[in-house]
Design a protein around this motif. Structure first.
Motif, PDB file in Angstrom:
ATOM      1  N   TYR A 156       0.826  -1.198   0.000  1.00  0.00           N
ATOM      2  CA  TYR A 156       0.000   0.000   0.000  1.00  0.00           C
ATOM      3  C   TYR A 156       0.866   1.256   0.000  1.00  0.00           C
ATOM      4  O   TYR A 156       1.932   1.310   0.594  1.00  0.00           O
ATOM      5  N   ASP A 159       0.983   4.518   1.599  1.00  0.00           N
ATOM      6  CA  ASP A 159       0.382   5.193   2.742  1.00  0.00           C
ATOM      7  C   ASP A 159       0.147   6.677   2.499  1.00  0.00           C
ATOM      8  O   ASP A 159      -0.792   7.262   3.024  1.00  0.00           O
ATOM      9  N   ALA A 160       0.992   7.308   1.724  1.00  0.00           N
ATOM     10  CA  ALA A 160       0.831   8.741   1.464  1.00  0.00           C
ATOM     11  C   ALA A 160      -0.476   9.004   0.703  1.00  0.00           C
ATOM     12  O   ALA A 160      -1.156   9.998   0.958  1.00  0.00           O
ATOM     13  N   LEU A 197      -3.219   7.339   0.952  1.00  0.00           N
ATOM     14  CA  LEU A 197      -4.380   7.084   1.794  1.00  0.00           C
ATOM     15  C   LEU A 197      -4.791   8.315   2.596  1.00  0.00           C
ATOM     16  O   LEU A 197      -5.957   8.482   2.936  1.00  0.00           O
ATOM     17  N   TYR A 198      -3.852   9.196   2.905  1.00  0.00           N
ATOM     18  CA  TYR A 198      -4.142  10.337   3.766  1.00  0.00           C
ATOM     19  C   TYR A 198      -4.300  11.646   2.990  1.00  0.00           C
ATOM     20  O   TYR A 198      -4.298  12.709   3.568  1.00  0.00           O
ATOM     21  N   GLU A 199      -4.418  11.583   1.699  1.00  0.00           N
ATOM     22  CA  GLU A 199      -4.612  12.801   0.891  1.00  0.00           C
ATOM     23  C   GLU A 199      -6.039  13.245   0.878  1.00  0.00           C
ATOM     24  O   GLU A 199      -6.977  12.551   0.945  1.00  0.00           O
TER      25      GLU A 199
END
Length: 51
Positions: free
Chosen positions: A44, A46-47, A49-51
């Motif tokens: 995955y 991760d960057a 996912l948090y946008e």
């Protein structure tokens, strides 16, 4: 007397090995879950996912 000490050392080693095996069996599901989580989490981004 030497024979008794030798037998006790063998029995102690066998009990230690049995305890180690029992610990591995008891925590096997947690050990495998951690290994699987680490393998899956590498896939995955991760960057993103948090946008």
């Amino acid at each position: 007397m030497k024979t008794a000490r030798f037998v006790l050392k063998i029995v102690g080693a066998a009990l230690s090995l049995a305890a180690l095996v029992c610990l591995v069996i008891a925590f096997w599901d947690k050990l495998t879950a951690c290994m699987i989580c680490k393998q899956e989490s590498d896939d995955y981004d991760d960057a993103a996912l948090y946008e």
